[in-house]
Design a protein around this motif. Structure first.
Motif, short mmCIF file in Angstrom:
data_model
loop_
_atom_site.label_atom_id
_atom_site.label_comp_id
_atom_site.label_asym_id
_atom_site.label_seq_id
_atom_site.Cartn_x
_atom_site.Cartn_y
_atom_site.Cartn_z
N ASN A 37 68.89 32.23 -75.57
CA ASN A 37 68.56 32.74 -74.23
C ASN A 37 68.56 34.26 -74.24
O ASN A 37 69.43 34.88 -74.84
N GLY A 38 67.59 34.80 -73.57
CA GLY A 38 67.54 36.26 -73.44
C GLY A 38 67.06 36.99 -74.68
O GLY A 38 67.13 38.22 -74.76
N GLY A 40 64.02 37.23 -75.72
CA GLY A 40 62.72 37.89 -75.53
C GLY A 40 61.53 36.96 -75.62
O GLY A 40 60.38 37.42 -75.66
N LYS A 41 61.75 35.66 -75.62
CA LYS A 41 60.65 34.70 -75.79
C LYS A 41 59.66 34.77 -74.61
O LYS A 41 58.45 34.87 -74.80
N SER A 42 60.22 34.71 -73.39
CA SER A 42 59.33 34.78 -72.22
C SER A 42 58.70 36.16 -72.10
O SER A 42 57.58 36.30 -71.60
N THR A 43 59.43 37.18 -72.54
CA THR A 43 58.86 38.52 -72.52
C THR A 43 57.63 38.56 -73.42
O THR A 43 56.58 39.10 -73.04
N HIS A 204 63.49 25.15 -76.73
CA HIS A 204 64.88 25.17 -77.18
C HIS A 204 65.22 23.90 -77.96
O HIS A 204 66.30 23.79 -78.51
N1 LIG Z 1 60.95 41.71 -65.55
C1 LIG Z 1 62.19 41.84 -66.02
N2 LIG Z 1 63.09 42.56 -65.34
C2 LIG Z 1 64.35 42.72 -65.82
N3 LIG Z 1 64.79 42.17 -66.94
C3 LIG Z 1 63.94 41.44 -67.65
C4 LIG Z 1 62.59 41.23 -67.24
N4 LIG Z 1 61.97 40.46 -68.13
C5 LIG Z 1 62.88 40.21 -69.09
N5 LIG Z 1 64.06 40.80 -68.80
C6 LIG Z 1 65.27 40.78 -69.62
O1 LIG Z 1 64.85 40.76 -70.96
C7 LIG Z 1 65.65 39.91 -71.72
C8 LIG Z 1 64.77 38.84 -72.36
O2 LIG Z 1 64.33 37.96 -71.37
P1 LIG Z 1 63.36 36.74 -71.65
O3 LIG Z 1 63.04 36.11 -70.36
O4 LIG Z 1 62.22 37.22 -72.46
O5 LIG Z 1 64.29 35.81 -72.53
P2 LIG Z 1 64.01 34.34 -73.11
O6 LIG Z 1 64.11 34.45 -74.56
O7 LIG Z 1 62.74 33.81 -72.57
O8 LIG Z 1 65.24 33.55 -72.53
P3 LIG Z 1 65.39 32.02 -72.03
O9 LIG Z 1 65.56 31.20 -73.23
O10 LIG Z 1 66.60 32.05 -71.20
O11 LIG Z 1 64.15 31.68 -71.26
C9 LIG Z 1 66.69 39.34 -70.79
O12 LIG Z 1 67.85 40.11 -70.91
C10 LIG Z 1 66.08 39.52 -69.43
O13 LIG Z 1 67.05 39.67 -68.44
#
Ligand SMILES: Nc1ncnc2c1ncn2[C@@H]1O[C@H](COP(=O)(O)OP(=O)(O)OP(=O)(O)O)[C@@H](O)[C@H]1O
Ligand SMILES: [Mg+2]
Lengths: 249, 433
Positions: A37-38, A40-43, A204
């Motif tokens: 989690n967190g 950066g995947k969704s990013t 996941h």
């Molecule tokens: N628009 C945003 N504003 C603030 N923080 C963000 C934003 N987008 C991403 N983050 C931060 O960037 C980091 C990566 O987030 P991301 O959503 O990419 O994680 P993830 O790998 O998709 O996690 P998960 O498995 O929980 O979905 C996190 O700490 C998140 O809080």
């Protein structure tokens, strides 16, 4: 199909989330991206689809020979990129059918195809609804309005099936699905597979990968791809967790 | 021509009116009304109700009453027609146009005619519409209208008469630098029922000044829709006064799309127990347009219900205003009233002022109000774009959804809903929000 080189991206508060991603997905391939989690995947999915709020500071993304990052989100979609949202958005007042038809016709026009008339459209809709076992009544509502979590995810795959993208990025489409829904979603994804299409699945769980067998599996941790392997990597991760890749940041 | 507050042209126009064979009571009231207008002068921005409204477009030029020189053809009317209407009255520049009007079969006890014809044949029916010319507070435009009006429409239903088919009133403005002073009357006897839609459209820099007097008798029900899509250089002012009897139902839907400067005032008063009033509207403004909705609901009787929902969309350099007052008098126990003003502000140079107000003097009441001003939802916009929908179209879809929510409040009338929806879509197709 897709080539990501040394991609760095940060969010509005200046925090760097992607710290040099390298990833190449060839036509016809299915890649899975896993990671804590967190990480950066969704990013990454957001940057690829053009979601506002990210700044790319370094690196490049090439899609079918074009600079993907130079395109607006709607242009990317019309060029064949599709993002299945981790959290699909509810849009009250915008009828699902109306929305879908506008989307499909936009994408078709970009492909040099004619608009579908109401009859043809309905026929296409019904065929894909069946594939995902979605009730037609859901389409009479506002986009995603009042859908259950699982229905929203299925609706994403339904839209994907309608739009027939070249590159589909699926962000945790398997999360929150029951066993039957997972099977339907997998069926939808497999139906799209083909030599001309590529799929990037963020997940996941090994579960989805049993139904949609990936060619490559990557571990994203701390904003970088820290390990890549074949489908057996997913199994290994399921057993060991991300501990070994923990703080790549 | 002085820069503003020049009332003289209107007083002159009053004096210069052609000799009309009008009843003595009307002549007296007109005299009183023009005096009242002269005393009041133009509303000032120091007055709370006019604080946000920039009347300069009205004051820069004088708009003597249109002399009825301009004509309109069926082709001019047809884009505005309501397909489901059973009766149509068309007025051009403030005067009835019989050749464009069709009054279908009316049941016994129903009167539908132009105000001028009513004055000739049934002056008694029109009399209530003029009873309070100069007493509804400081309303110079209402007074001016009483002094100068030549026509309008009258719908009067005797007790128990139900009109199944919708009545449509279309007003077209054509004569530049002229005004149409319309006096409209809707009088529903006990237990009667009707649906009426007014449409205002036109071309040129004219001024429409419409005053409606509405009385909904005991147990009667009126659904009152309005499409205001006046020409881009026109001015539209409308003032509707509504009185509700015991158990009466009044519902209005106002879609405001046009005019350089527009204002829709509605003053509703509950005179009997158990009545309900629904005021709904959407105003869409682009360019440098200015549009105001001003509502006053007076709960003077117990156990009545008010539902108010108004939306405004302002883009470019447009300015939208909502003024809403709900007053609950001491005797109006068990009042149930709520008022909501939702606004979409698109662009840094657009402006919206919203002022919802409750004045509650009774203790056993359920009243609420709220106002929001926001932009389009970024997440929704991105979602639509991510499916290939061009950003302009995506924005349009979201603006349409925002405004259409008000239209959705029309229950059990698919055709009316569709009609207002078409007008909305047409406006949106005319440019980005
Ligand atoms: N628009 C945003 N504003 C603030 N923080 C963000 C934003 N987008 C991403 N983050 C931060 O960037 C980091 C990566 O987030 P991301 O959503 O990419 O994680 P993830 O790998 O998709 O996690 P998960 O498995 O929980 O979905 C996190 O700490 C998140 O809080
Ligand atoms: Mg995520």
């Amino acid at each position: 199909m897709l080539e990501i080189r040394n991609l760095h991206a940060r969010i509005a508060d200046g925090r760097e989330i992607l710290k040099g991603i390298d990833l190449a997905v060839a036509a016809g391939e299915v890649h899975a991206i896993m990671g804590p989690n967190g990480s950066g995947k969704s990013t990454l999915a957001g940057v690829l689809s053009g979601r506002p709020g990210y700044e790319v500071t370094e690196g490049s993304v090439t899609y079918l020979g074009r600079d993907l990052l130079a395109l607006g989100p709607d242009e990317r979609a019309r060029a064949g990129v599709f993002l299945a949202f981790q959290y699909p958005v509810e849009i009250p007042g915008v009828n699902n059918m109306y929305f879908l038809r506008a989307a499909l016709n936009s994408v078709r026009r970009a492909r040099g195809e004619a608009d579908l008339d109401a009859g043809q459209f309905l026929k296409a809709v019904r065929a894909k609804l069946k594939l995902l076992e979605i009730g037609e009544d859901l389409l009479q509502r506002g986009v995603n309005v009042g859908f259950s979590g699982g229905e929203k995810k299925r609706n994403e795959i339904f839209q994907m099936a309608m739009l027939e993208p070249r590159l589909a990025i699926l962000d945790e489409t398997d999360s929150g699905l029951d066993i039957d829904a997972l099977r339907m979603v997998a069926r939808g994804i497999n139906a799209l597979r083909g030599p001309e299409r590529s799929i990037v699945m963020i997940t996941h769980y090994q579960r989805l990968l049993e139904h949609v067998v990936p060619d490559r599996v990557h571990v994203l941790s701390g904003g970088r791809i820290v390990k890549s392997g074949g489908k057996e990597l997913a199994l290994e991760l399921e057993l060991t967790g991300y501990g070994a890749y923990g703080d790549a940041a | 021509m002085s820069a503003f507050a020049d009332l003289e042209p209107y007083v002159e126009a009053f004096k210069a009116r052609p000799e009309a064979a009008e009843p003595a009571w009307l002549a007296r009231r007109r005299e009183g009304a023009i005096r009242r207008f002269s005393e009041l002068g133009w509303p000032s921005r120091k007055q709370e109700a006019w604080r946000f409204t920039d009347l300069r477009p009205l004051q820069r030029v004088s708009f003597p009453p249109a002399a009825g020189a301009c004509r309109a053809s069926a082709a001019d009317v047809s884009p505005w027609r309501y397909p489901a209407a059973g009766h149509r009255l068309v007025l051009v520049d403030g005067a009835f146009a019989p050749e464009l009007s069709v009054i279908g079969d009316l049941p016994k006890g129903a009167w539908l005619a132009s105000a001028a014809e009513t004055l000739r044949r049934r002056p008694d029916l029109l009399e209530p519409a003029l009873r309070e010319t100069d007493t509804i507070g400081a309303q110079p435009f209402v007074a001016l209208n009483a002094a100068l009006f030549a026509d309008g429409f009258v719908l009067a239903l005797e007790p128990g008469v139900a009109l199944d088919r919708t009545i449509e009133i279309i007003h077209l403005g054509r004569a530049a630098e002229r005004s149409s002073q319309l006096r409209n009357l809707i009088q529903l006897g006990a237990g009667s029922r009707a649906t009426l839609i007014e449409t205002y459209a036109g071309e040129g820099a004219y001024w429409t000044n419409a005053v409606g007097v509405v009385a909904v008798g005991a147990g009667a029900a009126l659904r009152h829709a309005k499409v205001q899509d006046e020409g881009a250089a026109a001015i539209h002012l409308a003032h509707n006064r509504v009185e509700l009897g015991r158990d009466a139902r009044y519902e209005s839907f106002v879609l405001s799309l046009g005019a350089r400067l527009s204002r829709h005032d509605v003053h509703a008063r509950f005179d009997g127990e158990g009545a309900a009033c629904g005021l709904f509207g959407a105003t869409l403004l682009r360019g440098e347009r200015e549009g105001t909705i001003a509502s006053v609901v007076d709960h003077a009787a117990p156990g009545c219900v008010t539902r108010e929902y108004f939306k405004t969309v302002a883009s470019d350099r447009a300015h939208g205003v909502f003024l809403g007052t709900i007053g609950v008098r001491p005797q109006a126990q068990r009042t149930d009233a709520n008022q909501l003003s939702k606004n979409l502000l698109l662009g840094r140079r657009a402006a919206i002022d919203t002022k919802p107000e409750l004045e509650i003097l009774a203790d056993d009441v359920k009243c609420s109000h709220g106002a929001t001003v926001g932009d389009l939802d970024d997440a929704a916009l991105f979602y639509l774009e991510s499916r290939g929908i061009p950003v302009v179209e995506a924005r349009r879809m979201l603006i349409e959804a925002f405004a259409a929510e008000v239209i959705e409040r029309i229950e059990d009338d698919v055709e009316l809903r569709a009609h207002l929806g078409r007008h909305l879509a047409r406006w949106l197709a005319g440019g980005a929000g």
